[in-house]
Write an enzyme that holds these catalytic residues in place. Structure first.
Site, short mmCIF file in Angstrom:
data_model
loop_
_atom_site.label_atom_id
_atom_site.label_comp_id
_atom_site.label_asym_id
_atom_site.label_seq_id
_atom_site.Cartn_x
_atom_site.Cartn_y
_atom_site.Cartn_z
N SER A 242 0.82 -1.22 0.00
CA SER A 242 0.00 0.00 0.00
C SER A 242 0.86 1.27 0.00
CB SER A 242 -0.91 0.00 1.23
OG SER A 242 -1.58 1.25 1.31
N LEU A 243 0.46 2.23 -0.83
CA LEU A 243 1.17 3.51 -0.87
C LEU A 243 0.58 4.50 0.14
CD1 LEU A 243 1.53 3.98 -4.74
CD2 LEU A 243 3.29 3.31 -3.12
N THR A 287 -9.20 -1.33 2.67
CA THR A 287 -9.00 -1.77 1.29
C THR A 287 -9.30 -3.26 1.16
OG1 THR A 287 -7.51 -1.65 -0.60
CG2 THR A 287 -6.48 -2.05 1.53
N LYS A 291 -13.70 -4.06 2.18
CA LYS A 291 -14.57 -2.90 1.94
C LYS A 291 -16.06 -3.23 2.11
CE LYS A 291 -11.57 -0.37 -1.21
NZ LYS A 291 -11.42 0.26 -2.52
N ASP A 329 -13.88 6.58 -2.52
CA ASP A 329 -13.53 6.09 -3.86
C ASP A 329 -14.37 6.78 -4.93
OD1 ASP A 329 -11.51 4.34 -3.19
OD2 ASP A 329 -12.82 2.60 -2.99
N ASN A 378 -17.64 -7.87 -17.87
CA ASN A 378 -16.82 -8.63 -16.92
C ASN A 378 -16.53 -10.02 -17.45
OD1 ASN A 378 -15.47 -8.57 -14.39
ND2 ASN A 378 -16.95 -10.06 -13.63
N ARG A 379 -15.36 -10.54 -17.02
CA ARG A 379 -14.96 -11.90 -17.40
C ARG A 379 -16.04 -12.89 -16.95
NH1 ARG A 379 -9.50 -13.76 -14.60
NH2 ARG A 379 -10.86 -13.50 -12.80
N TYR A 446 -2.61 1.35 -10.36
CA TYR A 446 -1.60 2.41 -10.21
C TYR A 446 -0.17 1.86 -10.13
CZ TYR A 446 -2.54 1.24 -5.32
OH TYR A 446 -2.73 0.57 -4.15
P1 NAP Z 1 -11.93 -7.26 -6.91
O1 NAP Z 1 -13.15 -6.86 -6.17
O2 NAP Z 1 -11.19 -8.46 -6.52
O3 NAP Z 1 -12.36 -7.41 -8.47
C1 NAP Z 1 -11.50 -7.86 -9.43
C2 NAP Z 1 -12.10 -7.68 -10.82
O4 NAP Z 1 -11.06 -7.91 -11.76
C3 NAP Z 1 -13.21 -8.65 -11.15
O5 NAP Z 1 -14.13 -8.01 -12.02
C4 NAP Z 1 -12.45 -9.77 -11.89
O6 NAP Z 1 -13.26 -10.48 -12.79
C5 NAP Z 1 -11.47 -8.92 -12.67
N1 NAP Z 1 -10.27 -9.63 -13.10
C6 NAP Z 1 -9.25 -10.04 -12.33
N2 NAP Z 1 -8.29 -10.59 -13.10
C7 NAP Z 1 -8.72 -10.50 -14.39
C8 NAP Z 1 -8.19 -10.87 -15.65
N3 NAP Z 1 -6.99 -11.46 -15.73
N4 NAP Z 1 -8.90 -10.62 -16.77
C9 NAP Z 1 -10.10 -10.03 -16.68
N5 NAP Z 1 -10.66 -9.65 -15.52
C10 NAP Z 1 -9.98 -9.88 -14.39
O7 NAP Z 1 -10.85 -6.07 -6.92
P2 NAP Z 1 -11.16 -4.51 -6.86
O8 NAP Z 1 -11.24 -4.03 -5.45
O9 NAP Z 1 -12.27 -4.19 -7.75
O10 NAP Z 1 -9.78 -3.90 -7.44
C11 NAP Z 1 -9.48 -4.03 -8.80
C12 NAP Z 1 -8.28 -3.17 -9.17
O11 NAP Z 1 -8.57 -1.79 -8.97
C13 NAP Z 1 -7.03 -3.45 -8.33
O12 NAP Z 1 -5.91 -3.43 -9.20
C14 NAP Z 1 -6.96 -2.29 -7.39
O13 NAP Z 1 -5.62 -1.99 -7.01
C15 NAP Z 1 -7.51 -1.18 -8.27
N6 NAP Z 1 -8.05 -0.08 -7.44
C16 NAP Z 1 -7.47 1.15 -7.59
C17 NAP Z 1 -7.95 2.20 -6.85
C18 NAP Z 1 -7.29 3.54 -7.00
O14 NAP Z 1 -7.45 4.39 -6.12
N7 NAP Z 1 -6.59 3.78 -8.08
C19 NAP Z 1 -9.03 2.04 -5.96
C20 NAP Z 1 -9.62 0.78 -5.85
C21 NAP Z 1 -9.12 -0.28 -6.62
P3 NAP Z 1 -14.08 -11.80 -12.30
O15 NAP Z 1 -15.32 -11.29 -11.65
O16 NAP Z 1 -14.32 -12.55 -13.56
O17 NAP Z 1 -13.17 -12.54 -11.35
#
Ligand code: NAP
Length: 495
Positions: A242-243, A287, A291, A329, A378-379, A446
């Site tokens: 985490s940053l 996080t 959440k 968020d 979505n996948r 990021y």
């Molecule tokens: P999450 O709830 O675990 O959801 C993951 C999502 O990614 C699901 O839709 C999953 O699809 C999909 N996925 C994972 N691997 C994949 C692949 N190889 N190909 C296609 N789809 C794939 O995670 P989350 O909390 O949403 O976070 C997702 C990303 O957003 C992370 O990288 C996180 O660091 C980033 N994020 C960034 C910020 C920011 O402030 N910049 C804030 C929040 C999150 P399935 O449903 O098919 O498994």
């Protein structure tokens, strides 16, 4: 060891010369060193009495046995003999003697050379039932400093260990939680009343969970915190990447706030909330994967949390009062988008959102709230359908058909999946979608700053926004909720 808590660098090289090089490298950040003579080659160990004078810093002498996580292989008689010779000839400030070592001769050696005894107990297997009582039982006299180092395997263990920081002798106490769940004890030692904290040279971790001296000082403000410091933090699993600690702690530094922001690897949120009570915390970032599961534990929830069913920020007026859940968020996602779009999101904007996880929920809620027309892909198609159904938007599977439909929703393309994130930076979740150059493309990942997906978009002529912008925007909103102050953006260096 009274007063300020010194930061002690554990030295684990095989020669005194290499150990000295590390002291010179980190001298600006450390207050003491621990010479781990059990790591030294034999002739070097025999000559270690001269090390305190070479280092020019208070020096702890330790010859750790394998049973306590050490490397000394010479047998107990040889170990005692080495301790005896080094204490007799050297000017060590402290010697670390184990709690089961009955050694009046070594205690006399220490006393004769003005060296204080640290009386230590290491439990590499877990956290005992009553760490505070155990720590209190360690010293053989009021002149000794008890040290308890235990493997913390989860939040229940951490909650049990924290009261040990209130025990000890008039000379102090050293409490160490080893392992990722024990990490907070390392950076919180000066706040909780610890008499010493250990750190290691990067790549030479002397014990599980050690932090390097620069990070202890710069990121965790080691020499700028103390008993009056307010504690904030972030919970998640994993959390080491985490940053957020770097962002929030840089803000406290710039504004001169007496506060510290700590990462907690949390396996059990209810147990963490007890830790938060014990630490009098009033602000916590949340996080993955907590959440959604934290929502039922809230005492009150702001409207975005109720709408999305996810909470990334816990705030309370004072320690002991109930937690209110916020979701920064949504605003964190929208702020950079509005900036790029010239101030606001035009109603009717056509947007594709790739992914249907927790981050996608916040994005879809934000875009729906701005009256955008949204397609969720979505996948796992069922998750796309379910998310789209909740917010009354369109959905498709992440396949050829879905990529075709994206063309109708291509003013904005938001990538919310974890695909492309470190360590597997080669993943592109939508290789079948060909950018045409008019799209605004926003990737929430990021790390790295530009994913292969975002690079492909930029090379096709698209305007792009990376995930760091959202990360910072949501952190700024949290900072305001925790401290009542605006984040000093100009003070934040490269993160
Ligand atoms: P999450 O709830 O675990 O959801 C993951 C999502 O990614 C699901 O839709 C999953 O699809 C999909 N996925 C994972 N691997 C994949 C692949 N190889 N190909 C296609 N789809 C794939 O995670 P989350 O909390 O949403 O976070 C997702 C990303 O957003 C992370 O990288 C996180 O660091 C980033 N994020 C960034 C910020 C920011 O402030 N910049 C804030 C929040 C999150 P399935 O449903 O098919 O498994």
């Amino acid at each position: 060891m009274s007063g300020r808590c010194p930061l002690c660098l554990c030295l684990t090289a095989s020669s005194l010369k290499e150990d000295l090089l590390q002291v010179e490298r980190y001298r600006a950040h450390i207050d003491a060193v621990e010479l781990r003579a059990d790591f030294l080659d034999d002739p070097e160990a025999a000559a270690a009495a001269r090390f305190p004078a070479m280092a020019g810093l208070p020096c702890i002498l330790t010859v750790r046995r394998p049973v306590d996580g050490g490397h000394y292989r010479g047998g107990e008689a040889a170990r005692r003999s080495l301790l005896h010779r080094l204490l007799g000839a050297g000017r060590f400030a402290y010697v670390d003697l184990e709690s089961d070592l009955a050694a009046p001769d070594l205690e006399a050696d220490a006393s004769a050379s003005g060296c204080a005894v640290i009386r230590s107990l290491h439990d590499l297997d877990g956290t005992p039932a009553d760490p505070a009582a155990l720590l209190s039982s360690l010293p053989r006299s009021g002149r000794e400093i008890p040290k308890l180092a235990v493997h913390v395997k989860g939040m229940e263990d951490l909650a049990r260990l924290l009261p040990a920081f209130r025990c000890g002798t008039q000379r102090g106490r050293i409490v160490v939680g080893m392992g990722p769940h024990g990490f907070p004890t390392r950076v919180l030692a000066p706040v909780l009343g610890g008499s010493l904290a250990y750190c290691s040279v990067p790549g030479m971790d002397a014990a599980p969970g050690h932090v390097d001296p620069e990070a202890m000082d710069a990121t965790y403000r080691f020499h700028r915190v103390g008993p009056s410091t307010r504690i904030f933090g972030v919970i998640g699993d994993p959390i080491a990447h985490s940053l957020s600690p770097r962002i929030h702690n840089a803000g406290y530094d710039a504004l001169g706030l007496d506060a510290l922001y700590v990462p907690f690897r949390v396996d059990d949120i209810a147990a963490f909330l007890r830790v938060a009570d014990a630490l009098a915390m009033t602000g916590v970032s949340v996080t993955v994967p907590h959440k959604e599961s934290v929502v039922p534990l809230l005492d009150a929830a702001e409207p975005p949390v109720r709408r999305i069913g996810a909470c990334n920020t816990l705030v309370r007026r004072e320690a002991g009062s109930g937690w209110t859940g916020h979701n920064t968020d949504v605003e964190g996602f929208l702020a950079p988008l509005r900036r790029v779009l010239g101030g606001s999101v035009p109603p009717g904007l056509r947007a594709s959102v790739v992914g249907a996880g927790g981050a996608a929920r916040a994005v879809v809620a934000a875009l729906a709230g701005e009256k955008a027309r949204v397609l969720v892909l979505n996948r796992t198609a069922a998750r796309a359908a379910s998310l789209a159904g909740e917010f009354g938007v369109q959905w498709a599977a992440l396949d050829g058909n879905g990529f075709g439909r994206m063309a109708e929703f291509s003013d904005l393309v938001v990538q919310t999946t974890a695909a492309g994130m470190e360590p597997d930076v080669t993943l592109d979740p939508a290789t079948g979608y060909v950018f045409r150059g008019h799209e605004l493309v926003y990737d929430l990942v990021y790390k790295p700053p530009e994913t292969v997906f975002l690079k492909r978009a930029r090379e096709a002529g698209c305007r792009t926004v990376g995930g760091k912008e959202m990360l910072l925007s949501q952190a700024y909103a949290q900072f305001r909720l925790y401290t009542g102050r605006d984040f000093p953006r100009e003070a934040l260096g490269e993160i």
